[in-house]
Motif scaffolding. Structure first.
Motif, PDB file in Angstrom:
ATOM      1  N   PRO A   4     -37.159  76.958  25.195  1.00  0.00           N
ATOM      2  CA  PRO A   4     -37.950  76.843  26.426  1.00  0.00           C
ATOM      3  C   PRO A   4     -39.388  76.439  26.106  1.00  0.00           C
ATOM      4  N   THR A   5     -39.980  75.721  27.029  1.00  0.00           N
ATOM      5  CA  THR A   5     -41.372  75.304  26.875  1.00  0.00           C
ATOM      6  C   THR A   5     -42.212  76.035  27.902  1.00  0.00           C
ATOM      7  N   HIS A   6     -43.277  76.668  27.433  1.00  0.00           N
ATOM      8  CA  HIS A   6     -44.216  77.362  28.317  1.00  0.00           C
ATOM      9  C   HIS A   6     -45.626  76.937  27.952  1.00  0.00           C
ATOM     10  N   ILE A   7     -46.471  76.846  28.930  1.00  0.00           N
ATOM     11  CA  ILE A   7     -47.896  76.702  28.687  1.00  0.00           C
ATOM     12  C   ILE A   7     -48.471  78.116  28.685  1.00  0.00           C
ATOM     13  N   VAL A   8     -49.283  78.425  27.696  1.00  0.00           N
ATOM     14  CA  VAL A   8     -49.992  79.707  27.654  1.00  0.00           C
ATOM     15  C   VAL A   8     -51.455  79.405  27.944  1.00  0.00           C
TER      16      VAL A   8
END
Length: 160
Positions: A4-8
């Motif tokens: 999964p890709t998340h922006i933090v």
């Protein structure tokens, strides 16, 4: 299986000795409290200190975590084509320790605003909601799941 890709991202409610809140006016989002994405290999505190300095010219120390937010809605970036992945944001209370107000490539205005006047300037629903969470902060960290895009919807709101 794809990871999964998340922006933090991190946000800072910087409060000066008079109790005023640091706000920056961005080119895309209007008035907000400063913050932004955590870069690869960067810790959360360093990212927030860097973002506040870049956007406002103010040096801060990070003092307290007040909220964790998940934007779980997929939406399009400003270009109208690029999908923006789920974003996890952490908001902190910060104390200014130096620097001078200045704008940047990302900001057109920077100013200290009386705590009770901040919501008069912020128009983005998600930023307003996160600032209200700061106003309501009672020492317990807030967790919120919301969706932005065509509409703003809070899906979960609780303390942890």
């Amino acid at each position: 299986m794809a990871w999964p890709t998340h922006i933090v991202a991190v946000g800072g409610i910087a409060i000066n000795e008079e109790g005023d809140i640091l706000l920056v006016k961005t080119h895309h989002g209007g008035w907000v409290f400063p913050g932004g994405q955590v870069e690869v290999g960067e810790n959360l505190m360093d990212a927030l200190i860097r973002e506040i300095k870049e956007e406002s010219g103010i040096d801060v120390v990070v003092s307290q975590l007040i909220g964790v937010y998940s934007n779980t809605g997929m939406h399009k970036w400003y270009d109208g084509e690029t999908d923006v992945p789920t974003k996890v944001m952490l908001d902190f209370i910060c104390k200014p320790v130096g620097g001078e107000l200045s704008t940047s490539e990302e900001t057109s205005e920077v100013m200290w605003v009386a705590k009770e006047k901040v919501l008069d300037l912020i128009s983005a629903a998600a930023i307003r909601t996160r600032y209200q969470a700061y106003l309501d902060f009672d020492g317990n960290t807030r967790y919120m799941d919301y969706v932005t895009g065509d509409a703003f919807e809070v899906k979960l709101d609780r303390t942890v």
